[in-house]
Design a protein around this motif. Structure first.
Motif, PDB file in Angstrom:
ATOM      1  N   ARG A   1       0.821  -1.221   0.000  1.00 23.96           N
ATOM      2  CA  ARG A   1       0.000   0.000   0.000  1.00 23.96           C
ATOM      3  C   ARG A   1       0.855   1.271   0.000  1.00 23.96           C
ATOM      4  O   ARG A   1       0.623   2.187  -0.801  1.00 23.96           O
ATOM      5  N   GLU A   2       1.808   1.354   0.898  1.00 27.49           N
ATOM      6  CA  GLU A   2       2.626   2.568   1.006  1.00 27.49           C
ATOM      7  C   GLU A   2       3.426   2.814  -0.276  1.00 27.49           C
ATOM      8  O   GLU A   2       3.482   3.945  -0.787  1.00 27.49           O
ATOM      9  N   LYS A   3       4.022   1.763  -0.810  1.00 25.97           N
ATOM     10  CA  LYS A   3       4.831   1.896  -2.027  1.00 25.97           C
ATOM     11  C   LYS A   3       3.982   2.330  -3.211  1.00 25.97           C
ATOM     12  O   LYS A   3       4.370   3.210  -4.001  1.00 25.97           O
ATOM     13  N   VAL A   4       2.802   1.723  -3.357  1.00 22.60           N
ATOM     14  CA  VAL A   4       1.915   2.063  -4.470  1.00 22.60           C
ATOM     15  C   VAL A   4       1.367   3.474  -4.313  1.00 22.60           C
ATOM     16  O   VAL A   4       1.233   4.215  -5.296  1.00 22.60           O
ATOM     17  N   THR A   5       1.064   3.886  -3.082  1.00 17.93           N
ATOM     18  CA  THR A   5       0.577   5.249  -2.854  1.00 17.93           C
ATOM     19  C   THR A   5       1.620   6.275  -3.271  1.00 17.93           C
ATOM     20  O   THR A   5       1.302   7.283  -3.929  1.00 17.93           O
ATOM     21  N   ARG A   6       2.886   6.023  -2.909  1.00 14.76           N
ATOM     22  CA  ARG A   6       3.960   6.940  -3.318  1.00 14.76           C
ATOM     23  C   ARG A   6       4.052   7.020  -4.838  1.00 14.76           C
ATOM     24  O   ARG A   6       4.196   8.107  -5.414  1.00 14.76           O
ATOM     25  N   ALA A   7       3.964   5.869  -5.493  1.00 18.86           N
ATOM     26  CA  ALA A   7       4.053   5.838  -6.957  1.00 18.86           C
ATOM     27  C   ALA A   7       2.882   6.597  -7.584  1.00 18.86           C
ATOM     28  O   ALA A   7       3.058   7.330  -8.563  1.00 18.86           O
ATOM     29  N   LEU A   8       1.694   6.433  -7.014  1.00 18.27           N
ATOM     30  CA  LEU A   8       0.515   7.136  -7.521  1.00 18.27           C
ATOM     31  C   LEU A   8       0.695   8.643  -7.419  1.00 18.27           C
ATOM     32  O   LEU A   8       0.463   9.389  -8.388  1.00 18.27           O
ATOM     33  N   LEU A   9       1.117   9.111  -6.269  1.00 21.39           N
ATOM     34  CA  LEU A   9       1.245  10.552  -6.047  1.00 21.39           C
ATOM     35  C   LEU A   9       2.347  11.173  -6.913  1.00 21.39           C
ATOM     36  O   LEU A   9       2.239  12.325  -7.339  1.00 21.39           O
ATOM     37  N   GLU A  10       3.395  10.400  -7.173  1.00 25.61           N
ATOM     38  CA  GLU A  10       4.486  10.919  -8.012  1.00 25.61           C
ATOM     39  C   GLU A  10       4.095  10.957  -9.486  1.00 25.61           C
ATOM     40  O   GLU A  10       4.520  11.846 -10.224  1.00 25.61           O
ATOM     41  N   ALA A  11       3.277   9.994  -9.932  1.00 25.45           N
ATOM     42  CA  ALA A  11       2.958   9.881 -11.362  1.00 25.45           C
ATOM     43  C   ALA A  11       1.702  10.645 -11.758  1.00 25.45           C
ATOM     44  O   ALA A  11       1.543  11.021 -12.926  1.00 25.45           O
ATOM     45  N   HIS A  12       0.804  10.878 -10.822  1.00 30.71           N
ATOM     46  CA  HIS A  12      -0.477  11.505 -11.146  1.00 30.71           C
ATOM     47  C   HIS A  12      -0.261  12.988 -11.437  1.00 30.71           C
ATOM     48  O   HIS A  12       0.473  13.674 -10.722  1.00 30.71           O
ATOM     49  N   PRO A  13      -0.892  13.531 -12.470  1.00 32.36           N
ATOM     50  CA  PRO A  13      -0.665  14.936 -12.829  1.00 32.36           C
ATOM     51  C   PRO A  13      -1.333  15.926 -11.873  1.00 32.36           C
ATOM     52  O   PRO A  13      -0.901  17.080 -11.790  1.00 32.36           O
ATOM     53  N   TYR A  14      -2.362  15.491 -11.148  1.00 32.97           N
ATOM     54  CA  TYR A  14      -3.074  16.417 -10.262  1.00 32.97           C
ATOM     55  C   TYR A  14      -2.275  16.664  -8.978  1.00 32.97           C
ATOM     56  O   TYR A  14      -1.586  15.771  -8.480  1.00 32.97           O
TER      57      TYR A  14
END
Length: 390
Positions: free
Chosen positions: A235-248
């Motif tokens: 969860r933590e790793k995927v959340t970091r990846a989401l926040l870094e890659a998401h344009p918003y």
């Protein structure tokens, strides 16, 4: 002519040495640990266990890897002699907390020697016992079993991630989340579900820097509702990846808890290619696992076709072996009174703790070889089995 051949051999040796040194210098101990945990996540270990990196600095450059079942002072010395600064073992060296590091036991001496020589120690124990392609699969392979499945499957905790992303950024999000380990279902990866819709939002102040739209105005954006799954421990790793890659700046996302029956779990069960007599099967086990003696219950004068097993100590899973309709149950560390539990319903045989787990080193080898295919991985030559037979 002889001198030219010698020089050519020397040049070739130097090239190989420098090439391997280049590979080594670009590889850190933590990368091998991460590769092991992709195969056997630490979340799979039992509560009493202590798998993972136990001794050493994960940031150090790797010089070599030595594979073993147990760690002793002799194994640490062997690693040093072979220029290996990482030992990958099955049984944890540090199982219970050490209150002091003094040379009072072989465990303490091994820790002291490893620290002195700069050797890291990593253990993959019940996590690889419980991994779908770990200990169980290796034992089934050695026994030649078909139709293999886990004897006692676990229930894995998963999460479903739901977020909303502009159409032109879906590929960017795919890469980030898949690289972080999301999107895997069984033998399939890159799994998502996508539906189209519209999202609305308003940036309320001049401190906002919206990817689309204007500050102070309600914006409507065509978006993809993006869904994927991931193991809970990521969860933590995927959340970091989401926040870094998401344009918003502030993407909306939710996690939903899921549970499902897993291929992970304890032990295994499968079928022999051809049925055997009880005596022939036990002799087969002796040959495969190099055991001088097999302790077993009385023969039932039945053919052996379906085999259930648990590597290491596993008599507590006899009920599951009976439920599987197996003809024989293989495990180890069976006590005297435990043999009475068979009650003439199943043949029980003890195939040795060390012997049943010895081939896990081959699994370690395969995992690490994928990460460093051109690197020499050593298998310990020391027999650490504390039990001898006369």
């Amino acid at each position: 002519m002889l001198m030219k051949k010698f020089c050519r051999c020397a040049e070739l040796f130097l090239f190989v040495y420098l090439w391997q040194r280049k590979i080594t210098q670009s590889m850190r101990i933590k990368e091998i640990c991460a590769e092991m945990e992709l195969m056997a996540p630490l979340s799979l270990q039992e509560d009493y266990d202590n798998a993972g990196l136990q001794v050493g600095d994960p940031e150090k450059e790797l010089t070599g890897v030595l594979l073993t079942l147990d760690v002793t002072t002799d194994v640490v010395k062997e690693a040093h002699a072979k220029n290996c600064n990482l030992i990958v073992a099955h049984h944890p060296l540090i199982f219970r907390g050490l209150k002091k590091i003094v040379p009072q036991s072989d465990v303490q001496r091994s820790v002291m020697l490893a620290l002195e020589l700069g050797i890291a120690i990593y253990a993959a124990h019940t996590n690889i016992d419980n991994a779908a392609n770990g200990m169980n699969a290796k034992i089934a392979q050695k026994l030649g079993l078909k139709n293999f499945r886990t004897l006692c499957p676990s229930y894995d905790k998963y999460l479903k991630l739901v977020t909303y992303v502009p159409k032109n950024k879906v590929e960017q999000l795919d890469k980030a989340l898949f690289d972080a380990g999301a999107g895997c279902i069984g033998n399939y990866d890159c799994c998502t579900y996508r539906s189209q819709g519209e999202g609305t939002f308003r940036a309320k102040s001049e401190e906002c820097h919206p990817y689309v739209g204007k500050v102070g105005a309600i914006h409507t954006e065509p978006e993809i509702r993006y869904e994927t799954v991931l193991p809970e421990y990521l969860r933590e790793k995927v959340t970091r990846a989401l926040l870094e890659a998401h344009p918003y700046e502030e993407p909306a996302y939710d996690f939903y808890s899921l549970t499902k029956t897993s291929a992970n779990g304890t032990g295994g069960v499968g079928d022999l290619a051809q049925e055997m007599t009880e005596a022939d099967f036990l002799n087969h086990v002796k040959d495969v696992f190099k055991i001088p003696v097999v302790r077993h219950t009385a023969f039932l004068n039945r053919k052996i076709k379906k085999v259930a097993f648990v590597g290491g100590a596993g008599i507590s899973f006899l009920h599951e072996a009976l439920a599987s309709k197996a003809d024989v149950f293989l495990t180890s560390d069976i006590k005297y009174h435990d043999f009475f539990l068979a009650e003439n319903k199943i043949l029980i045989a003890d195939f040795g703790h060390f012997e049943s787990e010895q081939y896990i080193k081959e699994t370690f080898f395969d995992i690490i070889r994928k990460k460093i295919p051109n690197f020499v991985i050593q298998i310990s030559e020391i027999n650490t089995n504390p039990i001898n037979y006369l």
